[in-house]
Scaffold this motif. Structure first.
Motif, PDB file in Angstrom:
ATOM      1  N   MET A   1     -80.950 -62.635 -33.569  1.00 20.68           N
ATOM      2  CA  MET A   1     -80.053 -61.609 -33.153  1.00 20.68           C
ATOM      3  C   MET A   1     -79.020 -62.240 -32.227  1.00 20.68           C
ATOM      4  N   SER A   2     -77.805 -61.789 -32.319  1.00 21.76           N
ATOM      5  CA  SER A   2     -76.714 -62.371 -31.534  1.00 21.76           C
ATOM      6  C   SER A   2     -76.776 -61.941 -30.072  1.00 21.76           C
ATOM      7  N   GLY A   3     -76.156 -62.730 -29.227  1.00 15.06           N
ATOM      8  CA  GLY A   3     -76.061 -62.393 -27.816  1.00 15.06           C
ATOM      9  C   GLY A   3     -75.309 -61.095 -27.597  1.00 15.06           C
ATOM     10  N   THR A   4     -74.318 -60.827 -28.435  1.00 11.33           N
ATOM     11  CA  THR A   4     -73.554 -59.585 -28.328  1.00 11.33           C
ATOM     12  C   THR A   4     -74.461 -58.381 -28.544  1.00 11.33           C
ATOM     13  N   ARG A   5     -75.331 -58.477 -29.546  1.00  7.54           N
ATOM     14  CA  ARG A   5     -76.251 -57.359 -29.831  1.00  7.54           C
ATOM     15  C   ARG A   5     -77.279 -57.206 -28.708  1.00  7.54           C
ATOM     16  N   VAL A   6     -77.781 -58.310 -28.180  1.00 10.62           N
ATOM     17  CA  VAL A   6     -78.717 -58.249 -27.054  1.00 10.62           C
ATOM     18  C   VAL A   6     -78.027 -57.581 -25.863  1.00 10.62           C
ATOM     19  N   SER A   7     -76.766 -57.929 -25.626  1.00  7.73           N
ATOM     20  CA  SER A   7     -75.997 -57.307 -24.542  1.00  7.73           C
ATOM     21  C   SER A   7     -75.875 -55.802 -24.747  1.00  7.73           C
ATOM     22  N   GLU A   8     -75.575 -55.391 -25.985  1.00  6.89           N
ATOM     23  CA  GLU A   8     -75.438 -53.965 -26.295  1.00  6.89           C
ATOM     24  C   GLU A   8     -76.732 -53.210 -26.037  1.00  6.89           C
ATOM     25  N   LEU A   9     -77.857 -53.802 -26.436  1.00  8.34           N
ATOM     26  CA  LEU A   9     -79.145 -53.122 -26.335  1.00  8.34           C
ATOM     27  C   LEU A   9     -79.721 -53.116 -24.922  1.00  8.34           C
ATOM     28  N   THR A  10     -79.411 -54.132 -24.130  1.00  6.54           N
ATOM     29  CA  THR A  10     -80.012 -54.254 -22.798  1.00  6.54           C
ATOM     30  C   THR A  10     -79.067 -53.886 -21.662  1.00  6.54           C
ATOM     31  N   GLY A  11     -77.776 -53.874 -21.939  1.00  4.19           N
ATOM     32  CA  GLY A  11     -76.800 -53.615 -20.889  1.00  4.19           C
ATOM     33  C   GLY A  11     -76.452 -54.849 -20.077  1.00  4.19           C
ATOM     34  N   LEU A  12     -77.007 -55.997 -20.432  1.00  4.69           N
ATOM     35  CA  LEU A  12     -76.662 -57.239 -19.738  1.00  4.69           C
ATOM     36  C   LEU A  12     -75.336 -57.764 -20.263  1.00  4.69           C
ATOM     37  N   HIS A  13     -74.464 -58.169 -19.390  1.00  6.28           N
ATOM     38  CA  HIS A  13     -73.179 -58.748 -19.767  1.00  6.28           C
ATOM     39  C   HIS A  13     -73.427 -60.100 -20.434  1.00  6.28           C
ATOM     40  N   GLY A  14     -72.579 -60.486 -21.356  1.00 11.86           N
ATOM     41  CA  GLY A  14     -72.727 -61.763 -22.064  1.00 11.86           C
ATOM     42  C   GLY A  14     -72.793 -62.961 -21.138  1.00 11.86           C
ATOM     43  N   VAL A  15     -71.983 -62.956 -20.088  1.00 15.12           N
ATOM     44  CA  VAL A  15     -72.000 -64.054 -19.117  1.00 15.12           C
ATOM     45  C   VAL A  15     -73.360 -64.114 -18.420  1.00 15.12           C
ATOM     46  N   THR A  16     -73.914 -62.937 -18.106  1.00 16.22           N
ATOM     47  CA  THR A  16     -75.219 -62.873 -17.463  1.00 16.22           C
ATOM     48  C   THR A  16     -76.290 -63.426 -18.396  1.00 16.22           C
ATOM     49  N   LEU A  17     -76.220 -63.088 -19.686  1.00 15.46           N
ATOM     50  CA  LEU A  17     -77.173 -63.638 -20.658  1.00 15.46           C
ATOM     51  C   LEU A  17     -77.114 -65.159 -20.652  1.00 15.46           C
ATOM     52  N   GLY A  18     -75.912 -65.699 -20.713  1.00 19.86           N
ATOM     53  CA  GLY A  18     -75.743 -67.150 -20.704  1.00 19.86           C
ATOM     54  C   GLY A  18     -76.322 -67.784 -19.456  1.00 19.86           C
ATOM     55  N   LYS A  19     -76.105 -67.135 -18.332  1.00 20.80           N
ATOM     56  CA  LYS A  19     -76.639 -67.650 -17.068  1.00 20.80           C
ATOM     57  C   LYS A  19     -78.165 -67.604 -17.061  1.00 20.80           C
ATOM     58  N   LEU A  20     -78.748 -66.519 -17.595  1.00 21.88           N
ATOM     59  CA  LEU A  20     -80.205 -66.414 -17.669  1.00 21.88           C
ATOM     60  C   LEU A  20     -80.794 -67.480 -18.590  1.00 21.88           C
ATOM     61  N   VAL A  21     -80.068 -67.839 -19.644  1.00 24.18           N
ATOM     62  CA  VAL A  21     -80.505 -68.932 -20.519  1.00 24.18           C
ATOM     63  C   VAL A  21     -80.439 -70.254 -19.758  1.00 24.18           C
ATOM     64  N   PRO A 126     -85.156 -54.207 -36.709  1.00 23.86           N
ATOM     65  CA  PRO A 126     -86.428 -54.681 -37.274  1.00 23.86           C
ATOM     66  C   PRO A 126     -86.419 -56.161 -37.660  1.00 23.86           C
ATOM     67  N   GLU A 127     -85.279 -56.685 -38.064  1.00 22.10           N
ATOM     68  CA  GLU A 127     -85.234 -58.091 -38.478  1.00 22.10           C
ATOM     69  C   GLU A 127     -85.497 -59.044 -37.307  1.00 22.10           C
ATOM     70  N   ALA A 128     -85.265 -58.612 -36.088  1.00 24.36           N
ATOM     71  CA  ALA A 128     -85.512 -59.459 -34.916  1.00 24.36           C
ATOM     72  C   ALA A 128     -87.006 -59.671 -34.689  1.00 24.36           C
ATOM     73  N   PHE A 129     -87.836 -58.829 -35.323  1.00 26.02           N
ATOM     74  CA  PHE A 129     -89.279 -58.927 -35.141  1.00 26.02           C
ATOM     75  C   PHE A 129     -89.991 -59.456 -36.379  1.00 26.02           C
ATOM     76  N   ASP A 130     -89.229 -59.994 -37.345  1.00 28.31           N
ATOM     77  CA  ASP A 130     -89.839 -60.626 -38.506  1.00 28.31           C
ATOM     78  C   ASP A 130     -90.701 -61.789 -38.051  1.00 28.31           C
ATOM     79  N   VAL A 131     -91.791 -62.049 -38.772  1.00 25.92           N
ATOM     80  CA  VAL A 131     -92.695 -63.137 -38.398  1.00 25.92           C
ATOM     81  C   VAL A 131     -91.963 -64.463 -38.266  1.00 25.92           C
ATOM     82  N   ASP A 132     -91.062 -64.742 -39.187  1.00 28.10           N
ATOM     83  CA  ASP A 132     -90.330 -66.021 -39.127  1.00 28.10           C
ATOM     84  C   ASP A 132     -89.472 -66.108 -37.868  1.00 28.10           C
ATOM     85  N   ALA A 133     -88.972 -64.995 -37.401  1.00 28.25           N
ATOM     86  CA  ALA A 133     -88.122 -64.992 -36.203  1.00 28.25           C
ATOM     87  C   ALA A 133     -88.953 -65.196 -34.935  1.00 28.25           C
TER      88      ALA A 133
END
Length: 138
Positions: A1-21, A126-133
């Motif tokens: 799943m993209s960082g943009t989608r994670v940002s949308e779902l969690t409310g975390l700004h993209g820059v914040t995601l990058g910093k957390l990584v 649902p695709e983010a929770f596929d076994v391969d992922a």
């Protein structure tokens, strides 16, 4: 799943995601830069805890996300599972009774509704929770 989608779902700004990584709180595949469902749930926990490496609670937050990752990988989180968090205290609670027992002696605590988050995220992504992922990136 993209960082943009994670940002949308969690409310975390993209820059914040990058910093957390970069601070080691979040993991993503180095090749595709995609996040798994586990990391989506971890990002939601970090958003709720308002985690920053510079905060005194940073080590506690690292323990919280370790508990979440291990419990998810082992399949130990159901729809009603919460994580109770206080100062140096981190515990999974699977029932209301366990939550009450865990919080009985605590004054200042948070309850993270991890099981409910997973159910909602599985419905929406649902695709983010596929076994391969869920296989950790090498």
């Amino acid at each position: 799943m993209s960082g943009t989608r994670v940002s949308e779902l969690t409310g975390l700004h993209g820059v914040t995601l990058g910093k957390l990584v970069s601070e080691g709180f979040l993991e993503r595949d180095p090749g595709s830069l995609k996040y798994t469902g586990i990391e989506l749930v971890v990002a939601q926990a970090l958003a709720q805890l308002q985690t920053r490496a510079s905060k005194p609670e940073a080590e506690r937050d690292r323990r919280v996300i370790t508990v979440i990752r291990q419990a998810m990988a082992a399949g130990h989180i159901g729809d009603a599972t919460d994580v109770v968090v206080a100062d140096d205290f981190v515990q999974l609670a699977h029932t209301q009774g366990e939550r009450l027992d865990a919080t009985a002696g605590l004054r200042d605590y948070r309850v993270l509704g991890v099981g409910a988050w997973i159910a909602e995220f599985k419905r929406r992504e649902p695709e983010a929770f596929d076994v391969d992922a869920l296989i950790p990136a090498a």
